[in-house]
Design an enzyme around this catalytic site. Structure first.
Site, PDB file in Angstrom:
ATOM      1  N   GLY A  67       0.820  -1.211   0.000  1.00  7.29           N
ATOM      2  CA  GLY A  67       0.000   0.000   0.000  1.00  7.29           C
ATOM      3  C   GLY A  67       0.853   1.259   0.000  1.00  7.29           C
ATOM      4  O   GLY A  67       2.088   1.208   0.125  1.00  7.29           O
ATOM      5  N   ASP A  68       0.190   2.398  -0.225  1.00 12.40           N
ATOM      6  CA  ASP A  68       0.832   3.723  -0.180  1.00 12.40           C
ATOM      7  C   ASP A  68       1.951   3.894  -1.201  1.00 12.40           C
ATOM      8  O   ASP A  68       2.921   4.622  -0.975  1.00 12.40           O
ATOM      9  CB  ASP A  68       1.384   4.011   1.234  1.00 12.40           C
ATOM     10  CG  ASP A  68       0.301   3.907   2.278  1.00 12.40           C
ATOM     11  OD1 ASP A  68      -0.864   4.207   1.954  1.00 12.40           O
ATOM     12  OD2 ASP A  68       0.610   3.522   3.420  1.00 12.40           O
ATOM     13  N   GLU A  69       1.808   3.262  -2.333  1.00 10.90           N
ATOM     14  CA  GLU A  69       2.850   3.333  -3.375  1.00 10.90           C
ATOM     15  C   GLU A  69       2.796   4.628  -4.162  1.00 10.90           C
ATOM     16  O   GLU A  69       3.727   4.937  -4.928  1.00 10.90           O
ATOM     17  CB  GLU A  69       2.684   2.150  -4.355  1.00 10.90           C
ATOM     18  CG  GLU A  69       2.842   0.760  -3.742  1.00 10.90           C
ATOM     19  CD  GLU A  69       1.519   0.194  -3.216  1.00 10.90           C
ATOM     20  OE1 GLU A  69       0.529   0.953  -3.128  1.00 10.90           O
ATOM     21  OE2 GLU A  69       1.490  -0.998  -2.880  1.00 10.90           O
TER      22      GLU A  69
ATOM     23  N   LYS B 227      -0.547   5.464  -5.562  1.00  9.37           N
ATOM     24  CA  LYS B 227      -1.625   5.152  -6.511  1.00  9.37           C
ATOM     25  C   LYS B 227      -2.492   6.373  -6.789  1.00  9.37           C
ATOM     26  O   LYS B 227      -2.858   6.637  -7.940  1.00  9.37           O
ATOM     27  CB  LYS B 227      -2.516   4.018  -5.952  1.00  9.37           C
ATOM     28  CG  LYS B 227      -1.768   2.716  -5.735  1.00  9.37           C
ATOM     29  CD  LYS B 227      -2.667   1.655  -5.110  1.00  9.37           C
ATOM     30  CE  LYS B 227      -3.097   1.962  -3.691  1.00  9.37           C
ATOM     31  NZ  LYS B 227      -2.018   1.960  -2.707  1.00  9.37           N
TER      32      LYS B 227
ATOM     33  N   GLY C 126      -5.940   5.545   1.854  1.00  7.86           N
ATOM     34  CA  GLY C 126      -5.693   6.991   1.904  1.00  7.86           C
ATOM     35  C   GLY C 126      -4.899   7.325   0.665  1.00  7.86           C
ATOM     36  O   GLY C 126      -3.729   6.955   0.562  1.00  7.86           O
ATOM     37  N   HIS C 127      -5.547   7.926  -0.309  1.00  5.26           N
ATOM     38  CA  HIS C 127      -4.908   8.201  -1.603  1.00  5.26           C
ATOM     39  C   HIS C 127      -4.680   9.700  -1.742  1.00  5.26           C
ATOM     40  O   HIS C 127      -5.628  10.479  -1.714  1.00  5.26           O
ATOM     41  CB  HIS C 127      -5.779   7.665  -2.753  1.00  5.26           C
ATOM     42  CG  HIS C 127      -5.922   6.168  -2.733  1.00  5.26           C
ATOM     43  ND1 HIS C 127      -6.685   5.467  -3.622  1.00  5.26           N
ATOM     44  CD2 HIS C 127      -5.351   5.233  -1.921  1.00  5.26           C
ATOM     45  CE1 HIS C 127      -6.593   4.174  -3.362  1.00  5.26           C
ATOM     46  NE2 HIS C 127      -5.798   4.007  -2.323  1.00  5.26           N
TER      47      HIS C 127
ATOM     48  N   GLN D  20      -5.009  -0.402  -1.338  1.00  9.48           N
ATOM     49  CA  GLN D  20      -4.040  -1.282  -0.652  1.00  9.48           C
ATOM     50  C   GLN D  20      -2.994  -1.757  -1.672  1.00  9.48           C
ATOM     51  O   GLN D  20      -2.752  -1.054  -2.646  1.00  9.48           O
ATOM     52  CB  GLN D  20      -4.751  -2.468   0.023  1.00  9.48           C
ATOM     53  CG  GLN D  20      -5.566  -2.095   1.252  1.00  9.48           C
ATOM     54  CD  GLN D  20      -6.905  -1.470   0.939  1.00  9.48           C
ATOM     55  OE1 GLN D  20      -7.705  -2.026   0.225  1.00  9.48           O
ATOM     56  NE2 GLN D  20      -7.169  -0.301   1.507  1.00  9.48           N
TER      57      GLN D  20
ATOM     58  N   THR E 118      -4.008   6.988   9.061  1.00 11.52           N
ATOM     59  CA  THR E 118      -3.894   6.928  10.521  1.00 11.52           C
ATOM     60  C   THR E 118      -2.750   7.788  11.062  1.00 11.52           C
ATOM     61  O   THR E 118      -2.621   7.930  12.279  1.00 11.52           O
ATOM     62  CB  THR E 118      -3.647   5.474  10.980  1.00 11.52           C
ATOM     63  OG1 THR E 118      -2.477   4.996  10.299  1.00 11.52           O
ATOM     64  CG2 THR E 118      -4.820   4.574  10.637  1.00 11.52           C
TER      65      THR E 118
ATOM     66  N   LYS F 162       8.584   7.989  -6.352  1.00 14.00           N
ATOM     67  CA  LYS F 162       9.431   8.495  -5.267  1.00 14.00           C
ATOM     68  C   LYS F 162      10.926   8.263  -5.480  1.00 14.00           C
ATOM     69  O   LYS F 162      11.664   8.120  -4.500  1.00 14.00           O
ATOM     70  CB  LYS F 162       8.946   7.940  -3.915  1.00 14.00           C
ATOM     71  CG  LYS F 162       7.467   8.272  -3.650  1.00 14.00           C
ATOM     72  CD  LYS F 162       7.015   7.947  -2.256  1.00 14.00           C
ATOM     73  CE  LYS F 162       7.083   9.133  -1.321  1.00 14.00           C
ATOM     74  NZ  LYS F 162       6.229   9.008  -0.126  1.00 14.00           N
TER      75      LYS F 162
HETATM   76  P1  GDP Z   1      -1.508   5.610  -2.177  1.00 11.57           P
HETATM   77  O1  GDP Z   1      -2.221   5.058  -0.991  1.00 11.57           O
HETATM   78  O2  GDP Z   1      -0.870   4.547  -3.008  1.00 11.57           O
HETATM   79  O3  GDP Z   1      -2.359   6.523  -3.006  1.00 11.57           O
HETATM   80  O4  GDP Z   1      -0.307   6.480  -1.604  1.00 11.57           O
HETATM   81  P2  GDP Z   1      -0.393   7.562  -0.402  1.00 11.57           P
HETATM   82  O5  GDP Z   1      -1.066   8.759  -0.914  1.00 11.57           O
HETATM   83  O6  GDP Z   1      -0.904   6.927   0.822  1.00 11.57           O
HETATM   84  O7  GDP Z   1       1.156   7.814  -0.135  1.00 11.57           O
HETATM   85  C1  GDP Z   1       2.013   8.225  -1.139  1.00 11.57           C
HETATM   86  C2  GDP Z   1       2.684   9.521  -0.695  1.00 11.57           C
HETATM   87  O8  GDP Z   1       3.765   9.794  -1.561  1.00 11.57           O
HETATM   88  C3  GDP Z   1       1.774  10.727  -0.796  1.00 11.57           C
HETATM   89  O9  GDP Z   1       2.122  11.618   0.223  1.00 11.57           O
HETATM   90  C4  GDP Z   1       2.095  11.314  -2.152  1.00 11.57           C
HETATM   91  O10 GDP Z   1       1.874  12.720  -2.208  1.00 11.57           O
HETATM   92  C5  GDP Z   1       3.571  11.011  -2.248  1.00 11.57           C
HETATM   93  N1  GDP Z   1       4.088  10.767  -3.606  1.00 11.57           N
HETATM   94  C6  GDP Z   1       3.523  10.084  -4.632  1.00 11.57           C
HETATM   95  N2  GDP Z   1       4.392  10.005  -5.676  1.00 11.57           N
HETATM   96  C7  GDP Z   1       5.513  10.633  -5.288  1.00 11.57           C
HETATM   97  C8  GDP Z   1       6.784  10.864  -5.904  1.00 11.57           C
HETATM   98  O11 GDP Z   1       7.060  10.444  -7.028  1.00 11.57           O
HETATM   99  N3  GDP Z   1       7.714  11.555  -5.164  1.00 11.57           N
HETATM  100  C9  GDP Z   1       7.460  12.014  -3.905  1.00 11.57           C
HETATM  101  N4  GDP Z   1       8.406  12.663  -3.255  1.00 11.57           N
HETATM  102  N5  GDP Z   1       6.266  11.811  -3.312  1.00 11.57           N
HETATM  103  C10 GDP Z   1       5.333  11.122  -3.975  1.00 11.57           C
HETATM  104  P1  IMO Z   2      -3.835   2.469   0.460  1.00 18.43           P
HETATM  105  O1  IMO Z   2      -4.974   2.240  -0.495  1.00 18.43           O
HETATM  106  C1  IMO Z   2      -1.257   0.891   3.597  1.00 18.43           C
HETATM  107  C2  IMO Z   2      -2.966  -2.158   6.253  1.00 18.43           C
HETATM  108  C3  IMO Z   2      -3.133  -1.743   7.694  1.00 18.43           C
HETATM  109  C4  IMO Z   2      -2.920  -3.087   8.362  1.00 18.43           C
HETATM  110  C5  IMO Z   2      -3.603  -4.062   7.414  1.00 18.43           C
HETATM  111  C6  IMO Z   2      -5.027  -4.434   7.790  1.00 18.43           C
HETATM  112  O2  IMO Z   2      -3.735   3.835   1.002  1.00 18.43           O
HETATM  113  O3  IMO Z   2      -2.551   1.953  -0.102  1.00 18.43           O
HETATM  114  P2  IMO Z   2      -7.338  -3.091   7.697  1.00 18.43           P
HETATM  115  O4  IMO Z   2      -7.756  -1.824   8.369  1.00 18.43           O
HETATM  116  O5  IMO Z   2      -7.402  -3.036   6.208  1.00 18.43           O
HETATM  117  O6  IMO Z   2      -8.033  -4.297   8.240  1.00 18.43           O
HETATM  118  O7  IMO Z   2      -5.778  -3.259   8.095  1.00 18.43           O
HETATM  119  O8  IMO Z   2      -3.619  -3.414   6.150  1.00 18.43           O
HETATM  120  N1  IMO Z   2      -3.607  -1.256   5.260  1.00 18.43           N
HETATM  121  C7  IMO Z   2      -2.932  -0.375   4.510  1.00 18.43           C
HETATM  122  N2  IMO Z   2      -1.623  -0.034   4.506  1.00 18.43           N
HETATM  123  N3  IMO Z   2      -2.093   1.448   2.703  1.00 18.43           N
HETATM  124  C8  IMO Z   2      -3.404   1.107   2.675  1.00 18.43           C
HETATM  125  O9  IMO Z   2      -4.240   1.557   1.733  1.00 18.43           O
HETATM  126  C9  IMO Z   2      -3.886   0.174   3.633  1.00 18.43           C
HETATM  127  N4  IMO Z   2      -5.091  -0.362   3.901  1.00 18.43           N
HETATM  128  C10 IMO Z   2      -4.910  -1.242   4.880  1.00 18.43           C
HETATM  129  O10 IMO Z   2      -2.161  -0.807   8.071  1.00 18.43           O
HETATM  130  O11 IMO Z   2      -1.562  -3.410   8.387  1.00 18.43           O
HETATM  131 MG    MG Z   3      -2.307   5.325   1.066  1.00 16.53          MG
END
Ligand code: GDP
Ligand code: IMO
Ligand code: MG
Length: 426
Positions: free
Chosen positions: A12-14, A16, A40-41, A222, A299, A329
């Protein structure tokens, strides 16, 4: 027919949200398909940061319509908060944001159960506490309540009463007061009024869009390593975060997919517990966290950080049939003298493995076998052409594609919508 699926390849959190926002400019319909407000996107446009939990990340693109598909577990209170915040900032959602009547509803008792169960677990998963697991449990146990039930008063009361009945003993065992039918019903009736205008048969919406030749974009939440079937079970979420989950959660037929975009960071992070072979619990990990601002979008928890995990990535690329990688990143790695890339794992007995273990216990004592790459210097935020990236970074990108077996088409060089290098069709 031309549909694209975008999924996370890690935990997750790549990045997306940012990629969907960029690519939604070329889409007419963006669909969230699974997960819920655990996601959380983040989208950053002109320095303004928007974190979306349920609303698809195509909402900031003026042309795209957005659908919350039936595979999502919908916390309607959270959705309405998100809509209000968007409207307050001048982002119109009326008529553009639709919710599938087949989607299951998350109620306050799901959130309460999630937190109570987590606090009692010996081996904590580190859930987000958003009620995701308990809501999917109800869905599978066939005692869930769906969005389409909201405008059928009799069925709504019957279904909520039944759902509460199945939970009474669990609440009692946890020492919690069981939820009261009247309270849950009152809140459901309240939500019903506001959800009614956006409720649709999502499958029909998707298929009509296909018939009109619209470009459809499926937004994964995720990541593949958090997938209930393919991830590091039991340290996973409760939905299928792989490409199959996006199809079943939207109703799009598999033949409609022409592209599967896998998003991964140039390093690795994880929130919550579970195996993470390349984790760095040292100064380097802290430096990645600080430079990458690695704190959860949902969170606020600090994310665990580590080097790129090749075997895990190759696994995710294979199971999803990834056609294009978005490597995000890379700017965070600027200034590191040495960049490490795990090509295999080694067991305590010295055996080398290139496959991701299927059982969580087999991660015990596993050490990554690294290949080291020379680092690069400099601010990358202004770079838009691949040729203009430092040669050392290009070498690293090419190692990722060679190892994982998919082309890196996009490279993220900063947070903003504009911070992207697009290498074009291969
Ligand atoms: P998601 O859940 O996959 O949509 O990712 P999140 O939004 O949770 O976390 C990604 C974080 O990296 C966010 O704070 C974005 O603003 C940031 N981000 C995304 N792409 C890049 C990048 O290429 N470089 C940097 N420095 N930040 C990035
Ligand atoms: P995005 O879409 C990162 C993780 C939680 C926990 C496990 C199970 O932003 O990439 P849950 O509440 O789903 O039962 O928790 O999954 N988790 C994530 N980690 N990004 C997410 O979503 C996540 N959604 C769930 O931290 O380890
Ligand atoms: Mg996220």
């Amino acid at each position: 027919m031309s549909a694209t699926a975008l999924i996370g390849l890690q935990w997750g959190d790549e990045g997306k949200g940012k990629m969907v926002d960029i690519l939604a400019a070329e889409a007419e319909l963006v669909v969230r398909c699974q997960g819920g407000s655990n996601a959380g996107h983040t989208v950053e446009v002109a320095g303004e940061r928007t974190v979306l939990h349920l609303v698809p990340s195509g909402i900031l693109s003026p042309t795209a319509r957005c659908l919350i598909g039936h595979g999502v577990v919908l916390d309607a209170e959270q959705l309405l908060k998100e809509i209000d915040a968007l409207e307050a900032r001048g982002v119109a959602t009326a008529g553009r944001l639709l919710v599938s009547d087949r989607a299951h509803l998350v109620f306050s008792y799901h959130r309460e159960l999630d937190r109570a169960q987590e606090s009692r677990r010996d081996e904590k998963i580190g859930t987000t506490g958003k009620g995701i697991g308990p809501c999917y449990e109800d869905k599978v146990a066939r005692c869930g309540v769906r969005v389409g039930d909201l405008d059928r008063p009799e069925a709504l009361e019957r279904r909520i009463a039944q759902a509460l009945e199945t939970k009474r003993s669990r609440f009692e065992a946890l020492g919690h007061e069981p939820p009261r039918l009247e309270e849950v019903l009152a809140s459901a009736r309240d939500l019903a009024r506001r959800l009614a205008p956006m409720t649709v048969d999502g499958v029909t919406v998707v298929h009509e869009a296909m018939e009109r030749g619209e470009r459809i974009f499926l937004e994964g939440a995720q990541g593949s390593l958090l997938d209930i079937d393919l991830g590091t079970y039991p340290f996973v979420t409760s939905s299928n975060a792989n490409v199959g989950g996006l199809l079943s959660g939207s109703g799009l037929p598999a033949q409609a997919l022409t592209r599967v975009i896998g998003v991964c960071k140039a390093y690795a992070t994880r929130v919550g517990s579970g195996p993470f072979p390349t984790e760095l619990e040292d100064e380097t990990g802290a430096r990645l966290r600080e430079r990458g601002n690695e704190f959860g979008s949902t969170t606020g928890r600090p994310r665990r950080c580590g080097w790129f995990d090749g075997p895990a990535m190759r696994f995710a690329v294979r199971v999803n049939g990834v056609t294009d990688i978005a490597l995000t990143k890379v700017d965070v790695l600027s200034g590191f003298e040495r960049i490490r890339f795990a090509r295999a794992y080694e067991t305590a007995a010295g055996e080398r493995h290139e496959a991701l273990p299927s059982m969580v216990d087999d991660f015990e004592g596993l050490r990554p076998v690294y290949e080291d790459f020379p680092g690069w210097e400099g601010e990358l935020g202004g770079v838009r052409r691949y040729e203009d990236l430092p040669a050392e970074l290009r070498r690293y990108v090419e190692a990722v594609e060679d190892y994982c077996g998919a082309r890196v088409r996009w490279i993220g060089v900063g947070k903003g919508r504009e911070h992207i290098v697009d290498r074009g069709e291969g």
